[in-house]
Motif scaffolding. Structure first.
Motif, PDB file in Angstrom:
ATOM      1  N   PRO A 142      -9.861 -14.598 -16.930  1.00  0.00           N
ATOM      2  CA  PRO A 142      -9.392 -15.952 -16.630  1.00  0.00           C
ATOM      3  C   PRO A 142     -10.287 -16.990 -17.305  1.00  0.00           C
ATOM      4  O   PRO A 142     -11.498 -16.830 -17.379  1.00  0.00           O
ATOM      5  N   ALA A 156      -6.444 -19.588 -15.840  1.00  0.00           N
ATOM      6  CA  ALA A 156      -5.386 -18.619 -16.103  1.00  0.00           C
ATOM      7  C   ALA A 156      -5.869 -17.665 -17.186  1.00  0.00           C
ATOM      8  O   ALA A 156      -6.865 -17.928 -17.860  1.00  0.00           O
ATOM      9  N   ASP A 193      -1.654 -21.716 -10.631  1.00  0.00           N
ATOM     10  CA  ASP A 193      -2.537 -22.279 -11.659  1.00  0.00           C
ATOM     11  C   ASP A 193      -1.917 -22.200 -13.051  1.00  0.00           C
ATOM     12  O   ASP A 193      -2.011 -23.138 -13.840  1.00  0.00           O
ATOM     13  N   ARG A 194      -1.289 -21.086 -13.358  1.00  0.00           N
ATOM     14  CA  ARG A 194      -0.674 -20.907 -14.681  1.00  0.00           C
ATOM     15  C   ARG A 194       0.396 -21.971 -14.920  1.00  0.00           C
ATOM     16  O   ARG A 194       0.467 -22.576 -15.989  1.00  0.00           O
ATOM     17  N   GLU A 195       1.228 -22.229 -13.920  1.00  0.00           N
ATOM     18  CA  GLU A 195       2.276 -23.234 -14.048  1.00  0.00           C
ATOM     19  C   GLU A 195       1.686 -24.647 -14.130  1.00  0.00           C
ATOM     20  O   GLU A 195       2.198 -25.492 -14.879  1.00  0.00           O
ATOM     21  N   LEU A 240       0.630 -19.854 -22.885  1.00  0.00           N
ATOM     22  CA  LEU A 240      -0.520 -20.730 -22.674  1.00  0.00           C
ATOM     23  C   LEU A 240      -1.450 -20.755 -23.879  1.00  0.00           C
ATOM     24  O   LEU A 240      -2.052 -21.783 -24.177  1.00  0.00           O
TER      25      LEU A 240
END
Length: 123
Positions: A55, A47, A85-87, A11
């Motif tokens: 975060p 994230a 959320d990360r995805e 990310l």
């Protein structure tokens, strides 16, 4: 597009700028606890971009003092497809067939293209 699963994408490399919850609150004119609620209710996504950091929210989720138009509905749709959320963030910031990244299309008011693409996702 990377072959790595969304959950494994870097990310920090995908998202150029991150904001902590206090910065998001200031930009939106709300409290940090309201930002937490917005994340929980999928109006925003957060994230941990790098291990050891807290975060954060991608800065591109905020435009002209508001949450980018169409983002909350898209996040809900992605969560319905069992994305975390990360995805969601990885998907939004990954180049696709759109031209460009889905987040760019949302920011340019081309949300219907992004929503159509998200509706057919299999995860």
């Amino acid at each position: 597009m990377s072959d790595a699963p969304l959950a494994d994408r870097d990310l920090a490399a995908l998202v150029p700028e991150w904001l902590d919850w206090a910065q998001v609150a200031q930009l939106l004119g709300v409290t940090p606890s309201k930002v937490r609620t917005m994340i929980r209710e999928h109006e925003l996504a957060a994230a941990v971009p790098v291990p050891g950091a807290g975060p954060k929210v991608p800065a591109d989720f905020i435009q002209d003092g508001l949450v980018v138009k169409g983002l909350p509905g898209l996040l809900t749709l992605l969560h319905d497809h069992r994305f975390d959320d990360r995805e969601c963030i990885a998907w939004l910031f990954t180049d696709d067939d759109l031209p460009g990244r889905p987040i760019d299309a949302l920011r340019e008011n081309r949300g219907s293209e992004v929503k159509r693409r998200a509706q057919v996702l299999e995860y």
